[in-house]
Design a protein around this motif. Structure first.
Motif, PDB file in Angstrom:
ATOM      1  N   LEU A 233       0.924  -1.224   0.025  1.00 59.55           N
ATOM      2  CA  LEU A 233      -0.011   0.023  -0.050  1.00 59.55           C
ATOM      3  C   LEU A 233       0.961   1.385  -0.089  1.00 59.55           C
ATOM      4  O   LEU A 233       0.352   2.441  -0.457  1.00 59.55           O
ATOM      5  N   ALA A 234       2.004   1.213   0.455  1.00 59.18           N
ATOM      6  CA  ALA A 234       2.891   2.418   0.528  1.00 59.18           C
ATOM      7  C   ALA A 234       3.432   2.808  -1.052  1.00 59.18           C
ATOM      8  O   ALA A 234       3.816   3.847  -1.178  1.00 59.18           O
ATOM      9  N   GLN A 235       2.978   1.977  -1.911  1.00 62.83           N
ATOM     10  CA  GLN A 235       3.365   2.341  -3.576  1.00 62.83           C
ATOM     11  C   GLN A 235       2.107   2.664  -4.111  1.00 62.83           C
ATOM     12  O   GLN A 235       2.117   3.071  -5.216  1.00 62.83           O
ATOM     13  N   VAL A 236       1.032   3.037  -3.331  1.00 68.66           N
ATOM     14  CA  VAL A 236      -0.201   3.402  -4.110  1.00 68.66           C
ATOM     15  C   VAL A 236       0.024   4.738  -4.762  1.00 68.66           C
ATOM     16  O   VAL A 236      -0.521   5.056  -5.992  1.00 68.66           O
ATOM     17  N   GLY A 237       0.759   5.776  -4.011  1.00 65.28           N
ATOM     18  CA  GLY A 237       0.788   7.189  -4.526  1.00 65.28           C
ATOM     19  C   GLY A 237      -0.314   7.803  -4.095  1.00 65.28           C
ATOM     20  O   GLY A 237      -1.258   7.475  -3.561  1.00 65.28           O
ATOM     21  N   THR A 238      -0.030   9.283  -4.535  1.00 61.17           N
ATOM     22  CA  THR A 238      -0.955  10.313  -4.207  1.00 61.17           C
ATOM     23  C   THR A 238      -1.934  10.579  -5.265  1.00 61.17           C
ATOM     24  O   THR A 238      -1.599  10.605  -6.222  1.00 61.17           O
ATOM     25  N   ILE A 239      -3.417  10.382  -4.934  1.00 65.64           N
ATOM     26  CA  ILE A 239      -4.326  10.641  -5.901  1.00 65.64           C
ATOM     27  C   ILE A 239      -4.543  12.423  -5.920  1.00 65.64           C
ATOM     28  O   ILE A 239      -4.599  13.094  -4.878  1.00 65.64           O
ATOM     29  N   PRO A 240      -4.493  13.019  -6.948  1.00 63.42           N
ATOM     30  CA  PRO A 240      -4.619  14.395  -7.202  1.00 63.42           C
ATOM     31  C   PRO A 240      -5.843  14.800  -6.587  1.00 63.42           C
ATOM     32  O   PRO A 240      -6.874  14.203  -6.771  1.00 63.42           O
ATOM     33  N   THR A 241      -5.987  16.225  -6.269  1.00 63.42           N
ATOM     34  CA  THR A 241      -7.204  16.701  -5.590  1.00 63.42           C
ATOM     35  C   THR A 241      -7.671  17.928  -6.657  1.00 63.42           C
ATOM     36  O   THR A 241      -8.710  18.578  -6.163  1.00 63.42           O
ATOM     37  N   ASP A 242      -7.022  18.224  -7.461  1.00 55.20           N
ATOM     38  CA  ASP A 242      -7.597  19.053  -8.654  1.00 55.20           C
ATOM     39  C   ASP A 242      -8.364  18.614  -9.582  1.00 55.20           C
ATOM     40  O   ASP A 242      -8.246  17.241  -9.984  1.00 55.20           O
ATOM     41  N   LYS A 243      -9.312  19.467 -10.440  1.00 55.53           N
ATOM     42  CA  LYS A 243      -9.948  18.701 -11.367  1.00 55.53           C
ATOM     43  C   LYS A 243      -9.353  17.986 -12.583  1.00 55.53           C
ATOM     44  O   LYS A 243      -9.669  16.800 -13.072  1.00 55.53           O
ATOM     45  N   THR A 244      -8.493  18.710 -13.231  1.00 53.69           N
ATOM     46  CA  THR A 244      -7.693  18.206 -14.421  1.00 53.69           C
ATOM     47  C   THR A 244      -6.813  16.779 -13.940  1.00 53.69           C
ATOM     48  O   THR A 244      -7.055  16.193 -14.481  1.00 53.69           O
ATOM     49  N   GLY A 245      -6.252  17.172 -13.004  1.00 60.41           N
ATOM     50  CA  GLY A 245      -5.339  16.214 -12.167  1.00 60.41           C
ATOM     51  C   GLY A 245      -6.027  14.865 -12.070  1.00 60.41           C
ATOM     52  O   GLY A 245      -5.564  13.675 -12.275  1.00 60.41           O
ATOM     53  N   PHE A 246      -7.216  15.068 -11.466  1.00 58.55           N
ATOM     54  CA  PHE A 246      -7.954  13.875 -10.915  1.00 58.55           C
ATOM     55  C   PHE A 246      -8.632  13.367 -11.946  1.00 58.55           C
ATOM     56  O   PHE A 246      -8.730  12.076 -12.232  1.00 58.55           O
ATOM     57  N   PHE A 247      -9.111  14.022 -13.097  1.00 53.06           N
ATOM     58  CA  PHE A 247      -9.695  13.380 -14.286  1.00 53.06           C
ATOM     59  C   PHE A 247      -8.540  12.514 -15.031  1.00 53.06           C
ATOM     60  O   PHE A 247      -8.746  11.346 -15.355  1.00 53.06           O
ATOM     61  N   ASN A 248      -7.438  12.933 -15.142  1.00 47.97           N
ATOM     62  CA  ASN A 248      -6.430  12.375 -15.960  1.00 47.97           C
ATOM     63  C   ASN A 248      -5.945  11.108 -15.103  1.00 47.97           C
ATOM     64  O   ASN A 248      -5.526  10.041 -15.522  1.00 47.97           O
ATOM     65  N   TYR A 249      -5.967  11.516 -13.874  1.00 46.06           N
ATOM     66  CA  TYR A 249      -5.659   9.877 -12.740  1.00 46.06           C
ATOM     67  C   TYR A 249      -6.954   8.930 -13.048  1.00 46.06           C
ATOM     68  O   TYR A 249      -6.503   7.592 -13.426  1.00 46.06           O
ATOM     69  N   VAL A 250      -8.121   9.271 -13.116  1.00 47.48           N
ATOM     70  CA  VAL A 250      -9.118   8.280 -13.382  1.00 47.48           C
ATOM     71  C   VAL A 250      -9.118   7.561 -14.597  1.00 47.48           C
ATOM     72  O   VAL A 250      -9.227   6.709 -14.969  1.00 47.48           O
ATOM     73  N   VAL A 251      -8.642   8.629 -15.869  1.00 44.56           N
ATOM     74  CA  VAL A 251      -8.386   7.859 -17.165  1.00 44.56           C
ATOM     75  C   VAL A 251      -7.466   6.910 -17.047  1.00 44.56           C
ATOM     76  O   VAL A 251      -7.702   5.775 -17.732  1.00 44.56           O
ATOM     77  N   GLN A 252      -6.327   7.293 -16.377  1.00 45.74           N
ATOM     78  CA  GLN A 252      -5.363   6.024 -16.212  1.00 45.74           C
ATOM     79  C   GLN A 252      -5.611   4.912 -15.419  1.00 45.74           C
ATOM     80  O   GLN A 252      -5.172   3.801 -15.734  1.00 45.74           O
ATOM     81  N   GLU A 253      -6.417   5.024 -14.617  1.00 47.64           N
ATOM     82  CA  GLU A 253      -6.767   3.922 -13.465  1.00 47.64           C
ATOM     83  C   GLU A 253      -7.665   3.125 -14.106  1.00 47.64           C
ATOM     84  O   GLU A 253      -7.830   1.971 -14.140  1.00 47.64           O
ATOM     85  N   ARG A 254      -8.624   3.697 -15.222  1.00 50.58           N
ATOM     86  CA  ARG A 254      -9.525   2.697 -15.791  1.00 50.58           C
ATOM     87  C   ARG A 254      -8.805   1.886 -17.168  1.00 50.58           C
ATOM     88  O   ARG A 254      -9.272   0.833 -17.398  1.00 50.58           O
ATOM     89  N   LEU A 255      -7.651   2.531 -17.728  1.00 51.27           N
ATOM     90  CA  LEU A 255      -6.853   1.650 -18.355  1.00 51.27           C
ATOM     91  C   LEU A 255      -6.483   0.581 -17.589  1.00 51.27           C
ATOM     92  O   LEU A 255      -6.353  -0.655 -18.113  1.00 51.27           O
ATOM     93  N   LEU A 256      -5.997   0.845 -16.408  1.00 48.94           N
ATOM     94  CA  LEU A 256      -5.276  -0.496 -15.705  1.00 48.94           C
ATOM     95  C   LEU A 256      -6.211  -1.365 -15.025  1.00 48.94           C
ATOM     96  O   LEU A 256      -5.967  -2.574 -15.012  1.00 48.94           O
ATOM     97  N   GLU A 257      -7.302  -0.733 -14.642  1.00 50.71           N
ATOM     98  CA  GLU A 257      -8.402  -1.754 -14.237  1.00 50.71           C
ATOM     99  C   GLU A 257      -9.334  -2.576 -15.215  1.00 50.71           C
ATOM    100  O   GLU A 257      -9.567  -3.631 -14.637  1.00 50.71           O
TER     101      GLU A 257
END
Length: 604
Positions: free
Chosen positions: A438-462
């Protein structure tokens, strides 16, 4: 009065249910009075089975709709050389209107709609509503809700592949004119969203209806409504002008998606994340429930034939050589860059990407970087051996992790930044992937653009290889961007530059006995891959040796990616994609010719 039914609206006979083996034994519907088909709950259920049946088989989610239409994007591509008239034409965005892969799925979806329309019309007219018991009336309501939901699924599948399509909401026999023009997709979406709101009040939750994941429950009704609302809020290729454009009033539809996903999340006893990502997919291979019902709805497969079964695990999935115990897999390839989207700590990597095959002596051996497969599906995870192509592997249409990620995306769009609930939804998906690290999970962005891009990437992986990614990229208007970006990454991968500077040119391995009872991660660990350092998990992230070590076999890794793999007219990745044109498929030419009001559009 009998009407001539054109090919677009052809009616396949309704089915009767006598036993599992007779699931699709057809009865000639013309010999049965329409009203009689719905004069009891048992007869109505038989009609409903006929609606469900159009999900299955080679022309449904047993192969083409699940495995051929969704590729390619930035995760997977169909194997083989380009031909505009076969599955490779679809995978490279270069399909011709004469491609026969486009024909039967289109008709099958409309057959499902026709059968659903018959149920939707006749269930409210049934004498059961007038004289039946309260229990029977409730059961008929459930059947009506299921028919409404199936019709919405069929229209959703048509729209995401062909855009605007003819819309028919009543049986063909009741239509004054069957030569229908196209209806704007937003009109269809809005009708389906309304229908699903009605269905949600009629269909019980999984536990209330003793529902298996191969039958629609309230969770799927709500999840499908969220998915369609997200599509309605997003981008799609329009006919006039022919451009990618976002749907009107997107916030309205993001709110619908948010509310529906939140309701599913609030019923954690119905569906929740399975602690084991791998076990979710293994359950699909045995027609069983995963332990937490993460799979909210899947298309059941059985029967060993092209109508009711599936080729999932044979056409796609881990490659098993012809003389192995299993034989099959390998029809869809993971891009080498997709493997490197995962960190070495992400347990999803070795489930999503198969970097080895099972050879003719049932040993595991590494494959080249251009021969990776989708490892979520494996014939060796079934109890079927030999040359059989129909494996009774179910296809997941909705998982709870998808609900969490849709919720997070919609929340971010509505509020202009992610709420704590949205962040926690993504974190739940992420934490499962990093169980034990769990220490490798990393930080999830809290701004709109950063979070959207994070979700785009997470859906790719999941959600890799689950028939979702291409359609996600389209609704985000990112398909062109990601295809261009992927070509750049493949070039950097081949050259060993940028983020791939430490990826080995070649690898060296010894074969190991393949044991399908072991985890996907353990299957990789069992392969003796030559590495001189102390941490074997680093072998994919360090430069290769200069010479083959004694006793090891050399396999091309970066070296396998040649310029032809990236940009060749026959072998290149997504070679024929054109923005504002190829986001959609052409309609099969014979279907166009059968209806003088139907147009091809989108430059085909």
């Amino acid at each position: 009065m009998k009407k001539t039914i054109i090919i677009l609206s052809c009616i396949l006979s309704l089915t009767t249910l006598t036993s599992c083996n007779d699931y699709l034994e057809a009865e000639n519907y013309s010999s049965v009075a329409e009203a009689q088909q719905f004069d009891s709950t048992s007869d109505t259920f038989s009609a409903l089975v006929g609606v469900y049946s159009q999900l299955a088989g080679d022309d449904g989610y047993g192969q083409r709709l699940a495995l051929i239409y969704p590729h390619s994007s930035d995760d997977f591509r169909t194997s083989g050389d380009y031909n505009c008239n076969d599955r490779r034409g679809i995978a490279t965005f270069g399909s011709c209107p004469t491609n026969t892969e486009l024909n039967k799925p289109f008709l099958k979806l409309y057959s499902g709609i026709e059968r659903a329309n018959l149920c939707i019309k006749n269930i409210p007219l049934s004498p059961v509503y007038k004289t039946g018991s309260d229990a029977d009336k409730k059961l008929m309501d459930r059947y009506l809700g299921e028919a409404l939901t199936l019709r919405a699924q069929y229209y959703y599948e048509l729209i995401r592949n062909w855009g605007d399509v003819p819309f028919q909401d009543k049986p063909s026999a009741d239509m004054a004119d069957l030569y229908l023009p196209k209806t704007d997709r937003d009109i269809i979406y809005e009708r389906m969203i309304a229908d699903l709101a009605q269905a949600s009040a009629l269909v019980p939750w999984r536990s209330e209806g003793s529902t298996t994941n191969a039958r629609i429950s309230k969770g799927f009704v709500k999840g499908l409504r969220a998915r369609i609302a997200m599509a309605r809020a997003g981008y799609s290729l329009r006919r006039s002008p022919q451009i990618m454009a976002q749907g009107s009033n997107p916030q309205t539809y993001y709110q619908i998606a948010l509310d529906e996903c939140k309701d599913i999340m609030n019923h954690a006893g119905e569906h929740s994340l399975n602690p084991s990502y791998e076990s979710v997919f293994k359950a699909l291979h045995s027609n069983s429930q995963d332990t937490t019902n993460e799979i909210i709805f899947c298309v059941g497969a059985f029967g060993g034939n092209a109508r009711t079964d599936s080729k999932i695990g044979y056409y796609n999935g881990l490659k098993h050589d012809d003389n192995s115990n299993w034989k099959g897999g390998g029809g869809i390839n993971a891009l080498p860059t997709y493997f490197y989207e995962f960190t070495k700590y992400d347990l999803r990597r070795d489930i999503n990407v198969g970097i080895f095959k099972v050879n003719n002596t049932n040993q595991a051996e590494l494959v080249t970087a251009i021969s990776f497969t989708d490892s979520k599906y494996r014939k060796s995870w079934t109890n079927i051996t030999g040359p059989s192509q129909n494996l009774a592997v179910d296809w997941p249409l909705l998982r709870f992790s998808d609900v969490l990620l849709m919720f997070a995306e919609a929340d971010n769009e509505i509020h202009g930044a992610p709420s704590a609930d949205a962040i926690n939804a993504v974190k739940a998906v992420r934490n499962r992937a990093y169980t034990g690290n769990l220490a490798q999970v990393g930080t999830i962005p809290t701004d709109k653009t950063g979070f959207f891009n994070y979700v785009v990437q997470e859906r790719l992986l999941e959600l890799g290889s689950e028939g979702i990614r291409k359609y996600d990229l389209i609704r985000w208007n990112l398909l062109d961007t990601k295809i261009t970006e992927t070509r750049q990454k493949l070039t950097a991968f081949a050259n060993g530059t940028g983020q791939y500077a430490n990826v080995p040119l070649n690898l060296y391995f010894k074969k190991s006995v393949y044991d399908p009872t072991k985890s996907a991660q353990q299957n990789i660990n069992d392969i003796d891959i030559y590495y001189t350092g102390g941490d074997k998990s680093q072998v994919f992230y360090m430069a290769s040796q200069d010479a083959t070590p004694t006793g090891y076999t050399k396999i091309a890794w970066r070296a396998a990616v040649l310029p032809t793999y990236i940009s060749d007219p026959v072998k290149g990745f997504a070679q024929y994609f054109q923005p504002n044109k190829r986001e959609l498929l052409p309609i099969y030419s014979d279907i166009i010719q059968s209806n003088y009001n139907l147009t091809q559009d989108y430059g085909y």
